[in-house]
Enzyme design. Sequence first.
Site, PDB file in Angstrom:
ATOM      1  N   GLN A 154       0.780  -1.225   0.206  1.00  0.00           N
ATOM      2  CA  GLN A 154       0.161   0.130   0.005  1.00  0.00           C
ATOM      3  C   GLN A 154       0.771   1.221   0.027  1.00  0.00           C
ATOM      4  O   GLN A 154       0.597   2.187  -0.610  1.00  0.00           O
ATOM      5  CB  GLN A 154      -1.016  -0.014   1.227  1.00  0.00           C
ATOM      6  N   ASP A 189     -11.460  -5.265  -4.676  1.00  0.00           N
ATOM      7  CA  ASP A 189     -11.946  -4.673  -5.619  1.00  0.00           C
ATOM      8  C   ASP A 189     -12.559  -5.704  -6.837  1.00  0.00           C
ATOM      9  O   ASP A 189     -11.828  -6.528  -7.107  1.00  0.00           O
ATOM     10  CB  ASP A 189     -10.922  -3.926  -6.485  1.00  0.00           C
ATOM     11  N   GLU A 238     -17.208   4.225  -4.705  1.00  0.00           N
ATOM     12  CA  GLU A 238     -16.415   3.206  -5.468  1.00  0.00           C
ATOM     13  C   GLU A 238     -17.338   2.047  -5.509  1.00  0.00           C
ATOM     14  O   GLU A 238     -17.163   1.120  -4.614  1.00  0.00           O
ATOM     15  CB  GLU A 238     -15.023   3.147  -4.740  1.00  0.00           C
TER      16      GLU A 238
END
Length: 271
Positions: A154, A189, A238
């Site tokens: 990250q 995701d 999102e």
Amino acid sequence: MAKKLVSAWVVLITFFTLMGCNRETDHSSLPKHTESGTSQSLTPMSNQSHSNPNSIGTNVSYVNNTKTKDGKVTYTTKYPASLGVIVNKKIYLPQTYVPKNLVYPKTSFLFKENIEKRKLRQEAAAALEKMFAAAKNDKVYLSGVSAYRSYATQAAVFDRYVKRDGYEKARTYSAIPGTSEHQTGLAIDVSGSSGKCAAASCFANTNEAKWLDKNCANFGYIIRYPKGKEYVTGYKYEPWHIRYVGTAVAKEMKNKNLTLEEYFGIFPNLK
């Protein structure tokens, strides 16, 4: 007369006992769920009205707070392994936290390699497999884009976005290291199997996104950063980022249109 008085007292005692049993449970601390997945019953910390996020009390009973050299306070969750863990712009995971039961879901991804970002915690992976299978039955073909992400990964991702768009803009769509849900092993995701609009705003208009929004709660997942809740979550909409919390909680959040922050009454406004 004495018998009547005794009977009256019995009735009163029974009444107040039952009232006590039905009183609201004290949820002053987050359930300490283990990573075994055996305990998945989550309960909200706040029963206040969720119609106005600013009315929800800030609950800091399960975070450690530390003052930095410049006087700023940072918060770190005490329960990183909880299915209800909240990670956001104010609450960090421990830098060294790595989920213990990461596995490779037997689902489609946009890549073939068995690498870090294909992993999920075991309970989240099992739910993902069921969800992808159900979508396929509805002729909706889903694929994973990015699941688990270590602190170091990250940090590299965020640094790349900062170099491209600048720090402030990068923070609107990417997490500072330690504040990414991907590090929990409970978030992923998702896109369509074609990869079209993967992790992009145009994904919202796809059949895959619409199917996810309608059905993911049935498998324990939520749209973590929903439309219209940017002022609560701190992130733009999102539709591709889903987070596992368990079926009962996901359905309740969906029915009440709540984010995790609103559901638990923690840091509802991140501005």
